[in-house]
Each structure stands twice: as structure tokens, then as C-alpha cells.
Design an enzyme around this catalytic site. Structure first.
Site, PDB file in Angstrom:
ATOM      1  N   TYR A 139      98.729  39.573  51.484  1.00  0.00           N
ATOM      2  CA  TYR A 139      98.361  40.281  52.714  1.00  0.00           C
ATOM      3  C   TYR A 139      97.375  41.399  52.389  1.00  0.00           C
ATOM      4  O   TYR A 139      97.291  41.884  51.262  1.00  0.00           O
ATOM      5  CB  TYR A 139      99.598  40.848  53.422  1.00  0.00           C
ATOM      6  CG  TYR A 139     100.287  41.979  52.693  1.00  0.00           C
ATOM      7  CD1 TYR A 139      99.931  43.308  52.926  1.00  0.00           C
ATOM      8  CD2 TYR A 139     101.311  41.742  51.775  1.00  0.00           C
ATOM      9  CE1 TYR A 139     100.565  44.352  52.272  1.00  0.00           C
ATOM     10  CE2 TYR A 139     101.954  42.771  51.115  1.00  0.00           C
ATOM     11  CZ  TYR A 139     101.574  44.080  51.373  1.00  0.00           C
ATOM     12  OH  TYR A 139     102.198  45.117  50.719  1.00  0.00           O
ATOM     13  N   CYS A 140      96.611  41.806  53.403  1.00  0.00           N
ATOM     14  CA  CYS A 140      95.667  42.919  53.265  1.00  0.00           C
ATOM     15  C   CYS A 140      95.465  43.522  54.653  1.00  0.00           C
ATOM     16  O   CYS A 140      96.193  43.205  55.594  1.00  0.00           O
ATOM     17  CB  CYS A 140      94.360  42.469  52.630  1.00  0.00           C
ATOM     18  SG  CYS A 140      93.495  41.168  53.531  1.00  0.00           S
ATOM     19  N   THR A 141      94.465  44.367  54.813  1.00  0.00           N
ATOM     20  CA  THR A 141      94.283  45.104  56.062  1.00  0.00           C
ATOM     21  C   THR A 141      93.992  44.194  57.250  1.00  0.00           C
ATOM     22  O   THR A 141      94.688  44.203  58.255  1.00  0.00           O
ATOM     23  CB  THR A 141      93.159  46.139  55.918  1.00  0.00           C
ATOM     24  OG1 THR A 141      93.396  46.949  54.775  1.00  0.00           O
ATOM     25  CG2 THR A 141      93.072  47.018  57.162  1.00  0.00           C
ATOM     26  N   ILE A 153      97.474  43.123  58.237  1.00  0.00           N
ATOM     27  CA  ILE A 153      98.435  44.111  58.715  1.00  0.00           C
ATOM     28  C   ILE A 153      98.126  44.521  60.154  1.00  0.00           C
ATOM     29  O   ILE A 153      99.032  44.756  60.962  1.00  0.00           O
ATOM     30  CB  ILE A 153      98.419  45.350  57.794  1.00  0.00           C
ATOM     31  CG1 ILE A 153      98.807  44.953  56.363  1.00  0.00           C
ATOM     32  CG2 ILE A 153      99.355  46.431  58.315  1.00  0.00           C
ATOM     33  CD1 ILE A 153      98.461  46.005  55.323  1.00  0.00           C
TER      34      ILE A 153
END
Length: 299
Positions: free
Chosen positions: A176-178, A205
Site C-alpha cells: 500500500y501507499c498514498t 490510503i
């Protein structure tokens, strides 16, 4: 609130990125948008702010281009512009991994999981949640139990993954990342280099926090963003994980030392910003290279 922020990316072939960037800058200026956009032969990666009408016109213009058909926009409400200017720049990569890929990202990535699928998957056995962001981002917010590599920049991920290959072997790896772009390229690299069962949080996110089914469930702290807001809430139950370096108060306020020759990134509450003149030391407070009062850098 009157304004919106758009966060977006798309991997595709742009044959003449320089001319595209020039035309794109004209479009953004005509719509009075502000933001930062990167263009490369591999695609586009950007974030802009503007009025809802301008943001809608911008989305319509991009989606009318066959190269960007299917591109998704993360939309957030805000009180005003979250950028000070408009920059459209050409780069070798729209997200810098620094390691050549033999397969175009748009042709092979990890399995995309919707927010609801992600919430279900991360509670299964034999799963590792892998934070695909830099360590200063995961310090203030992360999924509970996630592995957060101590990397300073995205280019360090391939080396970190190679040295931790054994502990990741045989696991379902959930990245996962921004907003999703780093997971796209990271998962492509992982699949090319022998990692299996690689998944990614679709929309990152930002979308997970916005989704009414999930509302940020399982994410602790706040989410770092790359505009003047610096951090945003990742759900209604978000609480700071970090404390002010001066007084110890729970706080997720990232600032940079006012001494431009230092520029140290630190957690500091608003009161201590005033007391310390936003400096990390007495030496920085008396430095001739200190920024003007009120001038800040983004985290």
C-alpha cells in the site's frame, strides 16, 4: 469548502513528453489550477487544486484523451488552493524507482484489491502488509502490524526487498501507499524478480479512508500528502502516533527546520514552533540562513 484537490496518475505511452507538458501547462493555467505534475514517456503523475468547476473541466479534458481513458482521480475537499504555484515538469520516470523494468507497468502489476477486499484480505493468515512509502511517512501513519522498511526514498526498495527476500517468501504480500502509484511500479518490479502473491490497495490510503465501508479501519495515525496540507486524516478515528520533539505532546505536525542549510524534518506542535522559531537547535536559531518567518517546506 469551495475547492478540491485531485490526486491521479496513469501509466501509458507519451511519445513527446516535452511538447505534451507545454500544452498541459497551458490547460492548467487556463483553468487557474495550482499543483505539481510530472510527465514522462511512461505516463503522468500529478496533484492539482482548484475550484470544483475547474477540477471537473480538467478531469473531462484528460479523460477525453484516449491515452488516459480509464484514469481514476482521488478527489478531496479543501478550503483553498493547497499549492502555491503550477509546475509541469518532464522527468525520466513519473515515480522514480531507478531500476529498469522489462515489462511496462500497465501490462503487469500486483492484484488490485478494493478497500473492502483489502480489509478482508489483511486479516487472513500468511499475510504481510508492506508499506511502500518512505520511513518519514510510515512514522506518522501506517496499517496496524505493517512492515515499514526504513528507506529514505523509493529507489531504496529493490535493495531492501532483496535483503529481506527470505522473510517474504511464501507470504501473501499486500502493498500500500498514498494513492497507489508506488505500489504499481513496486509490484511490477517484485513480480519480475521472483516474488509471488503480490497484491496492492487500489486507490491507496486516500481511497481507503474515503470509502464508506472501511473508513480507514486498521490504519493508525495520519496520512502524509504532498501539498501544503502535509498530513490529512485517514479516517474518523485517526489519532496521532507521534509526539512533539520539544514538549512531548501527541502531535503529527511535520515541519522543516527554518535553517535552510539544516532543513531537518521534525515533529513539532504549533506552540513549540513559535517558541523555537521552528528551529531544531540554538545554532539553527541564530543562523544567517534561517528562513523568513512563516515560510515552510512541505514534508
Amino acid at each position: 469548502m469551495g475547492y478540491q484537490v485531485l490526486l491521479y496518475y496513469w501509466f501509458c505511452q507519451i511519445d513527446e513528453p516535452e511538447s505534451f507538458a507545454q500544452e498541459h501547462r497551458v490547460l492548467c493555467e487556463r483553468l487557474e489550477l495550482k499543483g505539481r505534475i510530472l510527465v514522462a514517456t511512461e505516463g503522468i503523475n500529478g496533484s492539482v487544486s482548484g475550484t470544483p468547476e475547474a477540477c471537473m473541466a480538467y478531469q473531462t479534458a484528460l479523460l477525453a484523451d484516449d491515452r488516459f481513458a480509464g484514469m481514476e482521480f482521488k478527489v478531496e475537499e479543501c478550503e483553498g488552493h493547497t499549492f502555491k504555484g503550477m509546475h509541469v515538469r518532464v522527468r525520466p520516470e513519473i515515480i522514480t524507482l531507478g531500476t529498469p523494468l522489462s515489462t511496462p507497468v500497465q501490462e503487469r502489476t500486483g492484484i488490485h484489491l478494493s478497500p473492502a477486499e483489502w480489509r478482508k484480505k489483511m486479516n487472513e493468515d500468511n499475510v504481510i502488509l508492506l508499506d511502500g512509502r518512505n520511513n518519514y511517512e510510515s512514522t506518522v501513519g501506517r496499517f496496524k502490524g505493517a512492515v515499514c522498511p526504513p528507506v529514505e526514498n523509493f529507489r531504496e526498495f529493490p535493495a531492501w526487498l532483496e535483503t529481506h527476500r527470505d522473510e517474504l517468501a511464501g507470504k501473501q504480500i499486500l502493498t500500500y501507499c498514498t494513492g497507489g502509484i508506488r505500489c504499481e511500479k513496486l509490484s511490477t518490479w517484485m513480480l519480475e524478480n521472483g516474488f509471488e502473491s503480490v497484491y496492492q490497495l487500489h486507490g491507496g490510503i486516500v481511497k481507503y479512508a474515503q470509502n464508506p465501508e472501511t473508513e480507514g479501519e486498521g490504519f493508525e495515525g495520519v496520512n502524509v500528502v504532498f501539498d501544503d496540507r502535509v498530513v490529512t486524516s485517514a479516517g474518523p478515528k485517526a489519532e496521532p502516533l507521534t509526539r512533539c520533539r520539544e514538549c512531548g505532546e501527541l502531535c503529527a505536525n511535520y515541519v522543516n527546520c527554518a535553517n535552510v542549510l539544516c532543513n531537518d524534518r521534525m515533529i513539532m506542535c504549533a506552540s513549540c514552533e513559535v517558541l523555537t522559531e521552528r528551529c531544531c537547535s540554538a545554532a539553527c536559531r541564530t543562523s544567517e540562513s534561517k528562513r523568513e518567518k512563516g515560510q515552510k517546506l512541505r514534508a
